[in-house]
Write a protein that holds these residues in place. Sequence first.
Motif, short mmCIF file in Angstrom:
data_model
loop_
_atom_site.label_atom_id
_atom_site.label_comp_id
_atom_site.label_asym_id
_atom_site.label_seq_id
_atom_site.Cartn_x
_atom_site.Cartn_y
_atom_site.Cartn_z
N ILE A 70 -5.77 -10.68 4.51
CA ILE A 70 -5.97 -11.83 3.63
C ILE A 70 -5.54 -11.51 2.20
O ILE A 70 -5.08 -12.40 1.46
CB ILE A 70 -7.43 -12.33 3.67
CG1 ILE A 70 -7.51 -13.76 3.12
CG2 ILE A 70 -8.37 -11.37 2.93
CD1 ILE A 70 -8.82 -14.44 3.40
N PHE A 71 -5.63 -10.24 1.80
CA PHE A 71 -5.17 -9.84 0.47
C PHE A 71 -3.64 -9.84 0.41
O PHE A 71 -3.04 -10.22 -0.61
CB PHE A 71 -5.72 -8.47 0.11
CG PHE A 71 -7.21 -8.37 0.17
CD1 PHE A 71 -8.01 -9.35 -0.39
CD2 PHE A 71 -7.83 -7.31 0.82
CE1 PHE A 71 -9.40 -9.27 -0.32
CE2 PHE A 71 -9.21 -7.22 0.90
CZ PHE A 71 -10.00 -8.21 0.32
N LYS A 72 -3.02 -9.43 1.50
CA LYS A 72 -1.56 -9.45 1.56
C LYS A 72 -1.04 -10.89 1.68
O LYS A 72 -0.01 -11.23 1.10
CB LYS A 72 -1.07 -8.60 2.73
CG LYS A 72 -1.37 -7.12 2.57
CD LYS A 72 -0.67 -6.32 3.65
CE LYS A 72 -1.64 -5.76 4.62
NZ LYS A 72 -1.02 -4.87 5.61
N LEU A 230 -3.47 -2.01 -3.47
CA LEU A 230 -2.46 -2.67 -2.64
C LEU A 230 -1.11 -2.46 -3.31
O LEU A 230 -0.80 -3.09 -4.32
CB LEU A 230 -2.78 -4.17 -2.52
CG LEU A 230 -1.82 -5.00 -1.64
CD1 LEU A 230 -1.84 -4.50 -0.20
CD2 LEU A 230 -2.22 -6.48 -1.68
N ASN A 231 -0.32 -1.55 -2.73
CA ASN A 231 0.98 -1.19 -3.30
C ASN A 231 2.06 -1.96 -2.56
O ASN A 231 2.43 -1.61 -1.44
CB ASN A 231 1.20 0.32 -3.18
CG ASN A 231 2.40 0.79 -3.95
OD1 ASN A 231 3.52 0.61 -3.52
ND2 ASN A 231 2.17 1.39 -5.11
N GLY A 232 2.57 -3.02 -3.18
CA GLY A 232 3.46 -3.92 -2.45
C GLY A 232 2.67 -4.60 -1.36
O GLY A 232 1.75 -5.35 -1.63
N LEU A 233 2.98 -4.27 -0.10
CA LEU A 233 2.18 -4.74 1.03
C LEU A 233 1.56 -3.57 1.78
O LEU A 233 1.18 -3.70 2.95
CB LEU A 233 3.06 -5.58 1.98
CG LEU A 233 3.57 -6.92 1.42
CD1 LEU A 233 4.43 -7.64 2.46
CD2 LEU A 233 2.42 -7.82 0.97
N LYS A 234 1.42 -2.43 1.11
CA LYS A 234 0.79 -1.26 1.70
C LYS A 234 -0.69 -1.24 1.32
O LYS A 234 -1.03 -1.00 0.16
CB LYS A 234 1.47 0.02 1.21
CG LYS A 234 2.93 0.14 1.64
CD LYS A 234 3.56 1.41 1.07
CE LYS A 234 5.03 1.51 1.46
NZ LYS A 234 5.67 2.73 0.88
#
Length: 354
Positions: A70-72, A230-234
Amino acid sequence: MAFETDHRTVLCSEQDIGEIFPRVIWHTETPILRTATAPLFMLSELVRKNDFKVVLTDEGADEVFAGYNIFKEDRVRRFWARQPNSKLRPMLLERLYPYVFSQANAGARAFFEGFFRKNLTQVNSPAYSHLIRWNNTALLKAFFSDELQGMIGKLPDFVERFVSTLPSDFMSWDSLSRAQYTEMTIFLSNYLLSSQGDRMAMGHSVDGRFPFLDHRIVEFACSMPPKYRLNGLKEKFILKEASRDLIPSELRRRPKQPYRAPISRCFFGKGSPDYVGELLSEEAIRRAGYFHPKKVGRLVAKCERQEGHLASERENMAVVGILSTQLLDYLFFRDFPPYSIHEPEDVQVYRQAV
């Protein structure tokens, strides 16, 4: 194998979930929309049978270090909202749900994209990260009885009520922190730590410990720049980096798997528990008064016709929500208590004296 641990396994079938569901609801003491609590209830029983009374769990890691999709989703949708007509930007959703999009035909892909497009440009809403999920779940209110719908219709909108509780500087936070705060406030405390977590463990007298929710860990995570969570989508970026020398790379890099359990198939089809038909009958629904008998009847008929194989997530949630509410009504109002109570001798002596 990597940690040379000694494992025990408990197998949880659809039939198991259906059979123990009343016991699960006895411990949750609240309606729920998913069956994922049942396997945890069985797991806590396995732990207790192996003579463990206290366990460490990783609850809170996904909320504190941004591990949930949900954060991504929030990040992708905000990026997409800058160019709402883009054909390329929504394709990032495939990175979040490859197991969904890889098997979807053109019509299904259009449906998923349409779902995530809802409220796309409302990026200034304090509840933006969760808005489409809440609006989707709110549609379940259509199953409420006319009387109950009339009562809740007089209440302020849920989003309005939630927004009214937010800190005054909430909109000055970065978008990831706002989404995490919302998730922790609504879902972590009310469901994961209560109905799904502590209550399922304590159902077998197992005491949970949650190191990721130590206030020092939470404060540390909240103080760092969002890119370390959250690094990019990581997801859980800094947590994975910190464990680089502790966890094998194949475990650290593997795609995140959702924790799910079967839903409607546990209650319909071959081996369906007897209580399901009794509690979801038109007479039982009308007597309890929470739901619309005809609408529930149509849903039940569909479940029976398809032997519980419902494709709609919303309909699956409706089945569990209705059944868990009916169980609460039966267990706590109509047949309380379902388990015998053994009174201490001094209480029995007191009763006789009175």
